[in-house]
Design an enzyme around this catalytic site. Structure first.
Site, PDB file in Angstrom:
ATOM      1  CB  THR A 133      -0.963   0.100   1.220  1.00 26.41           C
ATOM      2  OG1 THR A 133      -1.529   1.409   1.264  1.00 26.41           O
ATOM      3  CG2 THR A 133      -0.276  -0.139   2.546  1.00 26.41           C
ATOM      4  CG  ASP A 135      -2.858   4.564   2.298  1.00 27.81           C
ATOM      5  OD1 ASP A 135      -2.530   5.425   1.463  1.00 27.81           O
ATOM      6  OD2 ASP A 135      -4.018   4.131   2.411  1.00 27.81           O
ATOM      7  NE  ARG A 170      -2.178  31.959  -7.694  1.00 24.86           N
ATOM      8  CZ  ARG A 170      -2.395  31.717  -8.973  1.00 24.86           C
ATOM      9  NH1 ARG A 170      -1.848  30.649  -9.545  1.00 24.86           N
ATOM     10  NH2 ARG A 170      -3.156  32.503  -9.690  1.00 24.86           N
ATOM     11  CE1 TYR A 280      -7.563   6.264  -7.181  1.00 23.27           C
ATOM     12  CE2 TYR A 280      -8.469   8.309  -8.041  1.00 23.27           C
ATOM     13  CZ  TYR A 280      -8.582   7.196  -7.237  1.00 23.27           C
ATOM     14  OH  TYR A 280      -9.700   7.016  -6.466  1.00 23.27           O
TER      15      TYR A 280
HETATM   16  O1  F6P Z   1      -4.871   2.081  -1.474  1.00 22.54           O
HETATM   17  C1  F6P Z   1      -4.868   3.130  -0.588  1.00 22.54           C
HETATM   18  C2  F6P Z   1      -5.514   4.321  -1.220  1.00 22.54           C
HETATM   19  O2  F6P Z   1      -4.717   4.756  -2.278  1.00 22.54           O
HETATM   20  C3  F6P Z   1      -5.782   5.432  -0.220  1.00 22.54           C
HETATM   21  O3  F6P Z   1      -4.681   6.250   0.022  1.00 22.54           O
HETATM   22  C4  F6P Z   1      -6.939   6.132  -0.866  1.00 22.54           C
HETATM   23  O4  F6P Z   1      -7.701   6.761   0.117  1.00 22.54           O
HETATM   24  C5  F6P Z   1      -7.694   5.022  -1.511  1.00 22.54           C
HETATM   25  O5  F6P Z   1      -6.767   4.005  -1.749  1.00 22.54           O
HETATM   26  C6  F6P Z   1      -8.408   5.364  -2.780  1.00 22.54           C
HETATM   27  O6  F6P Z   1      -9.146   4.260  -3.159  1.00 22.54           O
HETATM   28  P1  F6P Z   1      -9.869   3.984  -4.545  1.00 22.54           P
HETATM   29  O7  F6P Z   1      -8.839   3.435  -5.476  1.00 22.54           O
HETATM   30  O8  F6P Z   1     -10.888   2.949  -4.210  1.00 22.54           O
HETATM   31  O9  F6P Z   1     -10.422   5.287  -4.998  1.00 22.54           O
END
Ligand code: F6P
Length: 356
Positions: A133, A135, A170, A280
Site C-alpha cells: 500500500t 499508505d 500563492r 492516482y
Molecule cells: O490504497 C490506498 C488508497 O490509495 C488510499 O490512500 C486512498 O484513500 C484510496 O486508496 C483510494 O481508493 P480507490 O482506489 O478505491 O479510490
C-alpha cells in the site's frame, strides 16, 4: 504443489515485482510447481477464475506499474453476507480454493486484504500475505512496498507546485492520499520542505493554521506550501466517525477538507490560495528502484515460506530484515503516525507546523 496469486485493494507500484519474484523463486526451487494467477483480487476467487502464469507472463514486469492480475476492492464487511440465500463470499472463496486444487494462496494487499486473508486461514486455506500500500499503514511492518515510489511522486509534485506558487506568491494546499494514516503526507511534506503538514493523526485547528500562515507572511515569506492528507480532520470533527464526518461536511456543502480549508485561509489571510489534488498519480507508473528491490525481496521470501509450509503469515520488514507476522495477530490493526514520535518532533523542530 499448486500456488495461486492475487492482488487485492487499491493498486500500487511494486505489485508486479512481487509476482515475478514469487514465480521465479518457486520455479527455481521446486520442479513441477504449478502457479496460477487469480484475476481481480478476491473477486476472481469468489467467481472461481484462475489462469496459469507462464514465464513470459512475468519475466519482464519488474519495472511495470499496476498489476498484471488486475485488482478490485471486496469489502471485508461483506465477506460473511450471503447473496440470494446462497453461500457467503467467504464460503465461495473457500470452495473455489479447494476446486482449484491450491496448496497455497499469496494475497498481495493492504490492511483490508489481510483481514480477509486471516478469515480464509481460519477456514483452513493456506494463505501468505504480502504488505502492499502507498499508505504504509500495515501493522507489524516498517514499510510496505509502493510507499516509497508514492513518496517520490508526491515530493516531485510538491517541488513542481512550489515553483508556480513562488511565481504567484500563492498559498498552495496539496492533497495527498491517505485516509487513516498520514505517512505519505508526512514523508513527502518533509522531503519537499512544506511549511505545514496536516495528517489524520493530528487533528488541526483552523485558527492555528491561519495564524501560522499569516505570521509567516508577516515575517517576510512570500509563498506557503501546505501538505494535506485526504483524511486530515479538524479538531472539532475529531470525535466523529468517518461516516458522520462525511455527513456533516456534505450538509455544509463542503467537497473536501482541502477545498474547505483553502477557502477559509484565502478569506482570513487575504493571500491567493489554491489547491491541487495529486490523486492516482501517486499510485501509478514506474516503481522506484527501492520499491522494486523491496517488493522482490518480499516476494522471494514469501515463496520461501510457502515452500517451507509456513502459512497463515504475512511477510514484513523489520529494520533491514525481511521477516513474517502471524496474520491472526496483525489483521484489523493499523500502523499510524505517532503524534509524539521522533519524526513529528523532528519536523516541529525545524519549524514545520501541524496546524495545532
Ligand atoms: O490504497 C490506498 C488508497 O490509495 C488510499 O490512500 C486512498 O484513500 C484510496 O486508496 C483510494 O481508493 P480507490 O482506489 O478505491 O479510490
Amino acid at each position: 504443489m499448486k500456488f495461486g496469486i492475487l492482488t487485492s485493494g487499491g493498486d500500487c507500484s511494486g505489485l508486479n515485482a512481487v509476482i515475478r519474484a514469487i514465480c521465479l523463486h518457486i520455479t527455481k526451487n521446486m520442479k513441477d510447481a504449478e502457479i496460477v494467477g487469480i484475476p481481480d483480487g478476491y473477486g476472481g476467487l469468489i467467481r472461481g477464475e484462475s489462469y496459469p502464469l507462464r514465464r513470459e507472463d512475468y519475466e519482464n514486469i519488474v519495472g511495470l506499474g499496476g498489476t498484471i492480475l488486475r485488482t478490485s476492492r471486496q469489502p471485508y464487511k461483506l465477506m460473511a453476507v450471503s447473496e440470494n440465500d446462497g453461500p457467503t463470499r467467504l464460503q465461495r472463496m473457500c470452495e473455489n480454493y479447494k476446486k482449484m486444487g491450491l496448496d497455497c494462496l499469496f494475497t498481495l494487499g493492504g490492511a483490508g486484504t489481510h483481514k480477509t486473508a486471516a478469515l480464509l486461514c481460519m477456514e483452513g486455506c493456506n494463505v501468505i500475505g504480502l504488505p502492499k500500500t502507498i499508505d504504509n499503514d500495515i501493522y507489524g511492518t516498517d514499510i510496505t512496498f509502493g510507499f516509497q515510489t508514492a513518496v517520490e511522486v508526491a515530493t516531485d509534485a510538491i517541488d513542481r507546485i512550489r515553483t508556480t506558487a513562488a511565481s504567484h506568491s500563492r498559498t498552495m494546499l496539496i492533497e495527498i492520499m491517505g485516509n487513516k494514516a498520514g505517512w505519505l503526507t508526512l514523508y513527502a511534506g518533509i522531503a519537499a520542505a512544506a511549511d505545514m503538514i496536516l495528517i489524520p493523526e493530528i487533528p488541526f485547528s483552523v485558527d492555528a493554521v491561519c495564524d501560522f500562515l499569516a505570521a509567516e507572511r508577516a515575517a517576510g515569506k512570500t509563498t506557503s506550501i501546505v501538505a494535506v492528507a485526504e483524511g486530515a480532520v479538524l479538531a472539532s470533527e475529531a470525535k466523529f466517525k468517518k461516516s458522520e464526518r462525511t455527513f456533516v461536511r456534505t450538509e455544509r456543502g463542503e467537497s473536501t477538507v482541502t477545498k474547505h480549508l483553502a477557502e477559509i485561509i484565502g478569506e482570513r489571510t487575504g493571500y491567493e490560495t489554491r489547491t491541487d489534488v495529486l490523486g492516482y498519480l501517486q499510485r501509478g507508473g514506474t516503481p522506484s528502484a527501492y520499491d522494486r528491490l523491496m517488493a522482490s525481496r518480499l516476494g522471494g521470501y514469501a515463496a520461501k515460506l510457502a515452500l517451507a509450509g509456513k502459512f497463515g503469515v504475512t511477510a514484513a520488514v523489520s529494520g533491514n530484515r525481511i521477516t513474517f507476522n502471524a496474520l491472526a495477530e496483525i489483521a484489523g490493526k493499523y500502523k499510524l503516525v505517532d503524534p509524539n514520535g521522533d519524526i513529528v518532533n523532528f519536523a516541529k523542530g525545524i519549524g514545520i507546523s501541524f496546524g495545532i
